[in-house]
Design a protein around this motif. Structure first.
Motif, short mmCIF file in Angstrom:
data_model
loop_
_atom_site.label_atom_id
_atom_site.label_comp_id
_atom_site.label_asym_id
_atom_site.label_seq_id
_atom_site.Cartn_x
_atom_site.Cartn_y
_atom_site.Cartn_z
N GLU A 187 71.41 -19.85 -27.77
CA GLU A 187 72.11 -18.59 -28.06
C GLU A 187 72.74 -18.02 -26.79
N GLU A 188 72.03 -18.12 -25.68
CA GLU A 188 72.58 -17.61 -24.42
C GLU A 188 73.78 -18.43 -23.97
N ILE A 189 73.71 -19.73 -24.17
CA ILE A 189 74.85 -20.59 -23.82
C ILE A 189 76.06 -20.23 -24.68
N GLU A 190 75.84 -19.99 -25.96
CA GLU A 190 76.94 -19.59 -26.83
C GLU A 190 77.55 -18.26 -26.38
N GLU A 236 79.69 -18.96 -23.31
CA GLU A 236 80.90 -19.70 -23.64
C GLU A 236 81.87 -18.90 -24.50
N ALA A 237 81.37 -17.86 -25.13
CA ALA A 237 82.28 -16.97 -25.88
C ALA A 237 83.19 -16.21 -24.91
N VAL A 238 82.67 -15.94 -23.72
CA VAL A 238 83.47 -15.28 -22.68
C VAL A 238 84.31 -16.32 -21.94
N PHE A 239 83.66 -17.39 -21.51
CA PHE A 239 84.33 -18.43 -20.73
C PHE A 239 84.71 -19.61 -21.63
N HIS A 240 85.61 -19.34 -22.57
CA HIS A 240 86.10 -20.43 -23.40
C HIS A 240 87.01 -21.33 -22.56
N VAL A 241 87.47 -22.43 -23.13
CA VAL A 241 88.19 -23.45 -22.37
C VAL A 241 89.42 -22.89 -21.66
N THR A 249 72.89 -9.92 -15.41
CA THR A 249 71.94 -8.80 -15.34
C THR A 249 70.93 -8.90 -16.48
N LYS A 250 71.40 -9.23 -17.66
CA LYS A 250 70.50 -9.41 -18.81
C LYS A 250 69.50 -10.53 -18.55
N LYS A 251 69.95 -11.55 -17.83
CA LYS A 251 69.10 -12.72 -17.58
C LYS A 251 68.27 -12.55 -16.30
N GLU A 252 68.49 -11.47 -15.59
CA GLU A 252 67.78 -11.17 -14.35
C GLU A 252 68.01 -12.26 -13.30
N CYS A 253 69.27 -12.62 -13.13
CA CYS A 253 69.66 -13.56 -12.08
C CYS A 253 71.01 -13.12 -11.54
N THR A 254 71.53 -13.81 -10.56
CA THR A 254 72.85 -13.48 -10.03
C THR A 254 73.93 -14.18 -10.87
#
Length: 342
Positions: A303-306, A309-314, A256-261
């Motif tokens: 920054e967006e990738i980080e 990945e903070a949510v979807f860690h390994v 939503t922040k990125k205005e995409c699905t």
């Protein structure tokens, strides 16, 4: 839908493909009943008209029927498409059999050529590695198929780093296909660095977590009772599903922040992993295809990738990729060449 899909070099052997491909498995197998043939042919033609030319199948899908479907869909456009198929898994007496012996390799290739109704396969993968046959033996037969003009490039799927190295020493491997997505990141430690060291392209299958990263838990409401995700996927079951739904909600908030699905964000994350990465999301609906293609327009900052990945860690996803009975042969090692007697 008029659009221009960028192209990229897949591996270092000369194969060029669309930056995003199409996985065709779900049209014929595992995700409920096979879809109507004419509808799927029409969809593949529309996908092609949008600039997606990298199509992925396997003799396992159906079995065999997905290759036949693609053969029909590619009439008149074959030379403009990069066609990938696989061998190595069969069903014998109701049980899964993994084979990589030379006679089987050759027989599978000949059969796929007939079903696809083509003279040459662009990218031919070992679907699963046979743990009883040295990888050098399997690749050696594939090398002969290259020399005979029956296949152009060699690929591996679900192979360990050491197997990739051994295979590449016999004949250059163009691509390695792995399950890679926000909730499946365990190959980033050794497989992906190995591929990059050797100049091997990376093809990401199930880049949307088999649909979960697009729709979340509500996806289950739309699946047939025979859909593999509903009956055999640990991440879609009970407590795992509840935990993974929280991940999906977080992904929706980021999207939503990125205005995409959420699905576009998940694919954009993969596209941002490097020019050597080609996701092959599958679909049976044009609307979903168009949404997936929109991910190519989503550019992410470091920054967006980080943040993603903070949510979807390994280890973020709850549950394994497969149940234990299916998981035993994934990334298997093979015996040394010295042990082989033909």
């Amino acid at each position: 839908m008029a659009c221009k899909v960028p192209r990229t070099k897949l591996g270092s052997q000369g194969l060029e493909v669309s930056k995003q491909g199409l996985g065709c498995m779900g049209m014929s197998a595992f995700y409920g009943p096979p879809k109507p043939e004419e509808e799927m042919i029409h969809l593949i033609r529309q996908v092609f008209s949008c600039g997606v030319t990298f199509l992925d199948t396997s003799d396992l899908y159906g079995p065999f029927t997905n290759e036949i479907l693609l053969g029909k869909a590619l009439k008149g456009i074959r030379q403009q498409v990069q066609l990938a198929t696989k061998f190595g898994i069969s069903f014998e007496d109701g049980k899964v059999k993994i084979r990589g012996d030379p006679d089987y390799v050759r027989a599978c290739c000949e059969a796929s050529l007939k079903r696809l109704d083509v003279d040459c396969i662009d990218l031919y993968y070992i679907h699963l590695v046979d743990a009883t046959v040295p990888i050098e033996v399997t690749i050696g037969e594939m090398k002969k198929l290259v020399e005979e003009g029956k296949i152009k490039y060699i690929g591996l799927s679900n192979a360990s780093a050491s197997t990739i190295r051994r295979a590449h020493a016999v004949h250059p491997v163009t691509a390695v296909q792995i399950e890679w997505s926000l909730w499946t990141r365990d190959f980033e430690k050794d497989i992906i660095p190995t591929c990059r060291e050797l100049g091997i392209g990376i093809v990401a299958y199930s880049p949307l977590g088999r649909g979960f990263l697009s729709a979340g838990a509500k996806l289950l409401e739309t699946l047939s009772e025979t859909d593999y995700r509903k009956v055999g996927q640990p991440r879609y079951q009970n407590e795992n599903l509840q935990k993974n739904e929280k991940l999906f909600i977080a992904l929706c908030q980021l999207a939503t922040k990125k205005e995409c699905t959420p699905g576009q964000l998940a694919l954009a994350w993969l596209h941002n992993q490097g020019d050597d990465v080609v996701p092959i999301p599958g679909t049976t609906k044009l609307q979903n295809f168009e949404e997936n293609l929109g991910s190519l327009q989503v550019k992410l900052t470091s920054e967006e990738i980080e943040e993603i990945e903070a949510v979807f860690h390994v280890d973020a996803a709850a549950g394994g990729r497969y149940d234990e009975s299916d998981n035993s042969c994934i990334t298997s090692e093979t015996p040394p060449l010295s042990s082989w007697s033909s």
